[in-house]
Design a protein around this motif. Structure first.
Motif, PDB file in Angstrom:
ATOM      1  N   UNK A 224       0.820  -1.202   0.000  1.00 56.22           N
ATOM      2  CA  UNK A 224       0.000   0.000   0.000  1.00 56.22           C
ATOM      3  C   UNK A 224       0.856   1.254   0.000  1.00 56.22           C
ATOM      4  N   UNK A 225       0.354   2.279   0.652  1.00 57.74           N
ATOM      5  CA  UNK A 225       1.038   3.562   0.670  1.00 57.74           C
ATOM      6  C   UNK A 225       2.078   3.577   1.788  1.00 57.74           C
ATOM      7  N   UNK A 226       3.327   3.844   1.428  1.00 57.83           N
ATOM      8  CA  UNK A 226       4.390   3.989   2.412  1.00 57.83           C
ATOM      9  C   UNK A 226       5.206   5.228   2.053  1.00 57.83           C
ATOM     10  N   UNK A 227       6.308   5.429   2.768  1.00 54.84           N
ATOM     11  CA  UNK A 227       7.115   6.623   2.526  1.00 54.84           C
ATOM     12  C   UNK A 227       7.694   6.640   1.118  1.00 54.84           C
ATOM     13  N   UNK A 228       8.024   5.461   0.583  1.00 53.46           N
ATOM     14  CA  UNK A 228       8.553   5.407  -0.782  1.00 53.46           C
ATOM     15  C   UNK A 228       7.513   5.899  -1.777  1.00 53.46           C
ATOM     16  N   UNK A 229       6.275   5.428  -1.604  1.00 54.34           N
ATOM     17  CA  UNK A 229       5.201   5.867  -2.495  1.00 54.34           C
ATOM     18  C   UNK A 229       4.953   7.366  -2.335  1.00 54.34           C
ATOM     19  N   UNK A 230       5.016   7.842  -1.095  1.00 52.40           N
ATOM     20  CA  UNK A 230       4.817   9.274  -0.858  1.00 52.40           C
ATOM     21  C   UNK A 230       5.888  10.100  -1.566  1.00 52.40           C
ATOM     22  N   UNK A 366       0.535   5.975 -15.796  1.00 48.63           N
ATOM     23  CA  UNK A 366       1.961   6.134 -15.460  1.00 48.63           C
ATOM     24  C   UNK A 366       2.613   4.783 -15.214  1.00 48.63           C
ATOM     25  N   UNK A 367       1.890   3.882 -14.544  1.00 48.51           N
ATOM     26  CA  UNK A 367       2.424   2.549 -14.271  1.00 48.51           C
ATOM     27  C   UNK A 367       2.641   1.775 -15.576  1.00 48.51           C
ATOM     28  N   UNK A 368       1.709   1.911 -16.518  1.00 45.45           N
ATOM     29  CA  UNK A 368       1.854   1.226 -17.796  1.00 45.45           C
ATOM     30  C   UNK A 368       3.055   1.743 -18.580  1.00 45.45           C
ATOM     31  N   UNK A 369       3.352   3.025 -18.420  1.00 43.66           N
ATOM     32  CA  UNK A 369       4.484   3.602 -19.148  1.00 43.66           C
ATOM     33  C   UNK A 369       5.830   3.167 -18.576  1.00 43.66           C
ATOM     34  N   UNK A 370       5.807   2.555 -17.370  1.00 40.44           N
ATOM     35  CA  UNK A 370       7.061   2.128 -16.751  1.00 40.44           C
ATOM     36  C   UNK A 370       7.601   0.832 -17.346  1.00 40.44           C
ATOM     37  N   UNK A 371       6.763   0.095 -18.065  1.00 44.08           N
ATOM     38  CA  UNK A 371       7.220  -1.129 -18.713  1.00 44.08           C
ATOM     39  C   UNK A 371       7.456  -2.279 -17.756  1.00 44.08           C
ATOM     40  N   UNK A 372       6.622  -2.437 -16.725  1.00 49.66           N
ATOM     41  CA  UNK A 372       6.762  -3.564 -15.806  1.00 49.66           C
ATOM     42  C   UNK A 372       6.518  -4.878 -16.548  1.00 49.66           C
ATOM     43  N   UNK A 373       7.364  -5.890 -16.288  1.00 46.08           N
ATOM     44  CA  UNK A 373       7.161  -7.208 -16.890  1.00 46.08           C
ATOM     45  C   UNK A 373       6.028  -7.959 -16.208  1.00 46.08           C
ATOM     46  N   UNK A 380       0.705  -2.904  -8.242  1.00 43.23           N
ATOM     47  CA  UNK A 380       1.181  -2.416  -6.944  1.00 43.23           C
ATOM     48  C   UNK A 380       1.670  -0.972  -7.045  1.00 43.23           C
ATOM     49  N   UNK A 381       2.418  -0.692  -8.126  1.00 39.10           N
ATOM     50  CA  UNK A 381       2.927   0.664  -8.345  1.00 39.10           C
ATOM     51  C   UNK A 381       1.782   1.661  -8.484  1.00 39.10           C
ATOM     52  N   UNK A 382       0.810   1.309  -9.317  1.00 38.45           N
ATOM     53  CA  UNK A 382      -0.342   2.188  -9.539  1.00 38.45           C
ATOM     54  C   UNK A 382      -1.129   2.395  -8.260  1.00 38.45           C
ATOM     55  N   UNK A 383      -1.372   1.306  -7.515  1.00 43.41           N
ATOM     56  CA  UNK A 383      -2.161   1.394  -6.286  1.00 43.41           C
ATOM     57  C   UNK A 383      -1.466   2.250  -5.239  1.00 43.41           C
ATOM     58  N   UNK A 384      -0.161   2.069  -5.095  1.00 40.23           N
ATOM     59  CA  UNK A 384       0.569   2.822  -4.082  1.00 40.23           C
ATOM     60  C   UNK A 384       0.583   4.315  -4.399  1.00 40.23           C
ATOM     61  N   UNK A 385       0.863   4.650  -5.667  1.00 42.77           N
ATOM     62  CA  UNK A 385       0.893   6.071  -6.029  1.00 42.77           C
ATOM     63  C   UNK A 385      -0.495   6.690  -5.963  1.00 42.77           C
ATOM     64  N   UNK A 386      -1.501   5.939  -6.382  1.00 44.28           N
ATOM     65  CA  UNK A 386      -2.866   6.453  -6.298  1.00 44.28           C
ATOM     66  C   UNK A 386      -3.237   6.749  -4.851  1.00 44.28           C
ATOM     67  N   UNK A 387      -2.935   5.803  -3.965  1.00 45.70           N
ATOM     68  CA  UNK A 387      -3.241   6.016  -2.553  1.00 45.70           C
ATOM     69  C   UNK A 387      -2.504   7.211  -1.980  1.00 45.70           C
TER      70      UNK A 387
END
Length: 464
Positions: A224-230, A366-373, A380-387
């Motif tokens: 979820x949302x942590x300091x890294x996501x913030x 934004x998450x799709x543009x990162x090219x995650x495999x 997870x990236x999208x959810x964390x940044x959204x939160x």
């Protein structure tokens, strides 16, 4: 569900993935709905406590409590400020403690300011700082919004987030007119003892919300949302653009919710009503605006699901600009005041839903543009940044409510009316409309400069 395990003792959901269609249709939707219902209930009561003093001040005569109109606006601004600032830590609380656990705590802790309000009302004549301190404690209820929205965002798939977040937020926003209506009914039935009974009602409702969350909600183990996501969110320009837009929508909603009653009291006093009659007449009308604004938030999110969050937001700001102009031109007229405020409430509510639909759409792109495999990593990236952005935008937007009250206070101190304040607000709505059009609606010359877009919108909007 075979793909979803739950531990009965601590209500932890493991392997939760709302984007998994089989899991969602096999029972996930029911789990999400159950958590949404009790999240709305707790957030609703939290909003009521946050705006409790906007009702209390209506029934606190100056000759008894020693509070001027300026003091009452300051009390509202204090509650709004603390509620806004608490949204930053509350955003990360569900990740650290669990959505269910934090909802229980955030409901029960509000018993403290509600009990303190009863004591203060029973002992009039205290210095201003006591009222400000108690109003600050009610700000804990404002923080509930961020934790609730972040939690519910994790429960729903992308295609339903506009509706789910709109319903969650709209149900919470309904706490504002609810406490105003309860205050009105208490006055009608009980009379001078009304403030005590309003607080007593919320002692019961908070207890119900806390127990209901304990019995019906779940904790998630997904990131979820942590300091890294913030930190990522803070470094992203879209975070601050969206936060600025949310100042215009939610800042207007919560700011006007605290101030509408006081503005009406001034109109009724100018018409010759006694302070007691003016307060009662204001209370009979004040709840209507926040009520309509809360309802329109749900439909603003739903409309944004269909045609795009940024398009709805643009039209909202254009309408709010027109409503502010009406209040400027028709200053001094009670009918114009009521009509203008009602329009502002409805539009700001719809804008709350549309702006919050933009958040998951922008950061999913934004998450799709990162090219995650791995699709799970992308989610997870999208959810964390959204939160994270939900919390940041919610906090900054709440600060807009502080600005509304302070600008209105200064307007009344200098000119005795709200006209100059609405000139300021109207200019802000113009700027917000231009920003929305330029960044998210207009097709840019170089689409590569705008990789983070509203994927629910038409093609021309997606490029911006």
């Amino acid at each position: 569900m075979s793909a979803l395990r739950q531990e009965a003792d601590d209500r932890i959901l493991r392997e939760w993935d709302p984007e998994d269609t089989a899991q969602w249709e096999g029972g996930g939707s029911r789990i999400a709905r159950r958590n949404l219902i009790w999240s709305v209930a707790a957030e609703h009561v939290g909003f009521s406590v946050w705006s409790l003093w906007s009702v209390m001040v209506l029934f606190m005569p100056t000759d008894v409590y020693g509070l001027s109109t300026g003091d009452k606006f300051l009390i509202g601004a204090t509650a709004t400020l603390v509620g806004a600032l608490l949204r930053f830590p509350y955003t990360m609380a569900t990740t650290r403690f669990g959505g269910r656990n934090w909802t229980i705590f955030s409901a029960f802790v509000l018993l403290i300011p509600v009990s303190a309000t009863i004591w203060i009302l029973a002992n009039p004549g205290m210095p201003l700082w006591v009222y400000l301190a108690c109003a600050a404690l009610t700000g804990l209820g404002g923080g509930n919004f961020a934790s609730s929205m972040t939690n519910i965002n994790a429960f729903y798939p992308q295609r339903l987030k506009g509706w789910a977040l709109g319903l969650n937020a709209g149900g919470g926003n309904l706490g504002v007119p609810a406490v105003q209506l309860i205050g009105l009914l208490a006055v009608a039935w009980i009379g001078d003892a009304a403030p005590y009974w309003v607080c007593a009602v919320y002692l019961v409702l908070l207890t119900i919300a806390g127990i209901g969350a304990a019995l019906q909600m779940d904790n998630l183990t997904i990131p979820g949302v942590d300091l890294t996501a913030m930190k990522r969110a803070v470094a992203n320009r879209n975070t601050w653009i969206i936060a600025a837009l949310y100042i215009g929508t939610f800042g207007s909603f919560i700011g006007y919710s605290f101030a509408f009653g006081q503005v009406l009291v001034g109109h009724f006093r100018d018409g010759g009503a006694t302070p007691a009659d003016a307060a009662l007449q204001a209370a009979q009308i004040a709840f209507i605006g926040p009520l309509l604004g809360s309802i329109s938030r749900v439909y603003g999110g739903k409309l944004a699901d269909r045609i795009g969050g940024s398009r709805v937001t643009l039209w909202v700001f254009l309408g709010m600009m027109a409503a502010a102009t009406l209040l400027i031109v028709g200053s001094g007229s009670l009918a114009v005041c009521i009509a203008g405020f009602i329009v502002l409430f409805i539009l700001s509510g719809a804008g709350n839903g549309s702006v919050y639909k933009m958040i998951p759409s922008v950061f999913d792109a934004a998450a799709q543009s990162k090219g995650f495999d791995n699709p799970a990593d992308r989610a997870d990236y999208s959810r964390a940044l959204t939160g994270a952005v939900i919390g940041i935008a919610g906090a900054v937007g709440g600060l807009g409510g502080v600005g509304i009250n302070l600008v209105l206070r200064q307007s009344y101190l200098t000119s005795g009316s709200a006209t100059s304040a609405f000139i300021v607000f109207g200019v802000f709505y113009v700027v917000a409309a231009v920003i929305t059009w330029a960044v998210y609606v207009r097709v840019p010359h170089d689409a590569a400069q705008a990789p983070q877009v509203d994927t629910s919108a038409p093609v021309s909007e997606r490029l911006g």
